[in-house]
Design a protein around this motif. Structure first.
Motif, PDB file in Angstrom:
ATOM      1  N   GLN A 258      -8.309   4.286  -2.196  1.00 55.50           N
ATOM      2  CA  GLN A 258      -8.388   5.084  -3.547  1.00 55.50           C
ATOM      3  C   GLN A 258      -8.967   6.276  -3.138  1.00 55.50           C
ATOM      4  OE1 GLN A 258     -11.370   4.110  -6.512  1.00 55.50           O
ATOM      5  NE2 GLN A 258     -10.665   5.532  -7.989  1.00 55.50           N
ATOM      6  N   LYS A 259     -10.074   6.403  -2.457  1.00 53.22           N
ATOM      7  CA  LYS A 259     -10.671   7.679  -1.980  1.00 53.22           C
ATOM      8  C   LYS A 259      -9.932   8.555  -1.003  1.00 53.22           C
ATOM      9  CE  LYS A 259     -14.450   7.084  -4.329  1.00 53.22           C
ATOM     10  NZ  LYS A 259     -14.994   7.804  -5.504  1.00 53.22           N
ATOM     11  N   THR A 260      -9.103   7.803  -0.203  1.00 53.15           N
ATOM     12  CA  THR A 260      -8.386   8.495   1.071  1.00 53.15           C
ATOM     13  C   THR A 260      -7.135   9.061   0.423  1.00 53.15           C
ATOM     14  OG1 THR A 260      -9.088   6.538   2.588  1.00 53.15           O
ATOM     15  CG2 THR A 260      -7.229   7.903   3.106  1.00 53.15           C
ATOM     16  N   VAL A 261      -6.434   8.340  -0.483  1.00 52.31           N
ATOM     17  CA  VAL A 261      -5.132   9.028  -0.878  1.00 52.31           C
ATOM     18  C   VAL A 261      -5.376  10.129  -1.915  1.00 52.31           C
ATOM     19  CG1 VAL A 261      -3.892   6.845  -0.521  1.00 52.31           C
ATOM     20  CG2 VAL A 261      -4.852   7.307  -2.668  1.00 52.31           C
ATOM     21  N   SER A 262      -6.679  10.007  -2.572  1.00 49.80           N
ATOM     22  CA  SER A 262      -6.887  11.313  -3.460  1.00 49.80           C
ATOM     23  C   SER A 262      -6.954  12.511  -2.608  1.00 49.80           C
ATOM     24  CB  SER A 262      -8.324  10.901  -4.068  1.00 49.80           C
ATOM     25  OG  SER A 262      -9.378  10.787  -3.075  1.00 49.80           O
ATOM     26  N   PHE A 263      -7.151  12.485  -1.311  1.00 55.36           N
ATOM     27  CA  PHE A 263      -6.962  13.779  -0.588  1.00 55.36           C
ATOM     28  C   PHE A 263      -5.781  14.292  -0.433  1.00 55.36           C
ATOM     29  CE2 PHE A 263     -10.531  11.596   2.156  1.00 55.36           C
ATOM     30  CZ  PHE A 263     -11.578  11.632   1.278  1.00 55.36           C
ATOM     31  N   TYR A 264      -4.902  13.526  -0.836  1.00 58.74           N
ATOM     32  CA  TYR A 264      -3.524  14.164  -0.901  1.00 58.74           C
ATOM     33  C   TYR A 264      -2.809  14.167  -2.106  1.00 58.74           C
ATOM     34  CZ  TYR A 264      -3.794  11.812   3.881  1.00 58.74           C
ATOM     35  OH  TYR A 264      -4.480  11.391   5.015  1.00 58.74           O
TER      36      TYR A 264
END
Length: 323
Positions: A258-264
């Motif tokens: 969740q945290k990672t894809v929020s960067f995109y």
């Protein structure tokens, strides 16, 4: 989460295309098969001739057991192979250390590739602070700073090495030292493998299949279908950490995704979290499904092989080596 966020998450999961889990499961199954072939190579390098099917079934049962009792699965799969292949269990433990050592190196490489290909994202997240480490006040690359950082890293390495050797009698320090030594021994054990290029092919193949299974999972949710295979690198890296820090990755894996894809620019809630739980479910399903089937097949296959050996009076060393 608030009730509204739960409702949004449920709606996102309801709209997901679960048929795309089929190719994800196929890719994961292929990665497990390559892992079994790689494990067989390590075992065979010790002078034993194990069957491919028993190695594969042992790997899958090990994954299944790890869901409920982390790390116990490694013991179980060694016990299984010791029983059906007559390989000493203590020697099999050494092959597990070797496997984990290469997995650690591969994970480090994945993080390195993520940094290389996703530098713009990392740069954005650090608000340019990362550039300050490598640039002068005028904005040009500072080779002096780079050399200084490398020198500091080298000094820290030798200080750490001295510290671990000097104070290895202290419990926690000794454990860290033993972990490092075991990783090194695991990496060097590949010297005994006959076909080293094939061993590295299996290793690369395992992680490439992990990467493709992650990328395929993106298409199950409309809001993440635009993400690329390069974006999947960072998701794979952080997801692997999630699988390590919690039993079976439950909780930690979806949160890190969740945290990672929020960067995109993917909304963390509901789509980022929905993707995290969907990818986690794919792995969980593969472990449960293939692990259960392996539990059923293992005794039946070996019983059938046993009768075939008696009927044909096959050689005593291992007639099922090519299975």
């Amino acid at each position: 989460m608030h009730s509204q966020e739960w409702a949004q998450l449920k709606d996102a999961l309801d709209r997901a295309n679960y048929w795309l889990l089929v190719p994800v499961l196929g890719l994961l199954l292929a990665s497990h098969w390559l892992r079994a072939l790689r494990w067989k190579q390590l075992i065979d390098s010790m002078g034993y001739n194990t069957s491919r099917i028993n190695c594969f079934l042992g790997v899958m049962i090990g994954y299944f057991v790890n869901l409920g009792a982390p790390r116990l699965g490694e013991v179980v799969k060694c016990t299984i192979l010791a029983r059906y292949e007559k390989v000493p269990a203590d020697k099999l433990v050494g092959t597990i250390v070797a496997e984990r050592a290469f997995d650690v190196v591969c994970l480090v490489i994945v993080f390195g590739l993520t940094f290389f290909f996703q530098y713009d994202v990392i740069h954005t997240l650090t608000s340019g602070k990362l550039d300050a480490l490598f640039r002068t006040a005028s904005g040009q690359t500072s080779y002096i700073k780079i050399l200084m950082l490398l020198a500091v890293a080298a000094v820290l390495f030798f200080i750490g090495r001295w510290f671990l050797n000097k104070f290895s009698h202290i419990g926690p320090v000794g454990k860290v030292r033993n972990i490092i030594i075991n990783i090194w021994h695991g990496l060097t054990s590949v010297k005994g493998v006959k076909n080293k290029p094939l061993f590295f092919f299996y290793t690369i193949g395992i992680w490439c299949l992990y990467l493709f299974s992650t990328w395929f999972g993106f298409f199950a949710i409309g809001a993440t279908s635009h993400l690329t295979i390069i974006d999947a690198l960072s998701v794979l890296a952080m997801g692997s950490v999630g699988m390590i820090v919690s039993p079976g990755g439950i909780g930690a894996y979806p949160l890190l995704i969740q945290k990672t894809v929020s960067f995109y620019n993917v909304p963390a809630i509901p789509f980022g979290l929905a993707l995290g739980w969907l990818l986690w479910f794919g792995q969980f399903l593969s472990f449960v499904l293939f692990g259960t089937i392996s539990f059923i097949l293992l005794p039946r296959i070996n019983k059938k092989l046993h009768y075939q050996i008696i009927a044909h009076e096959g050689p005593a060393d291992h007639p099922n080596e090519n299975i």
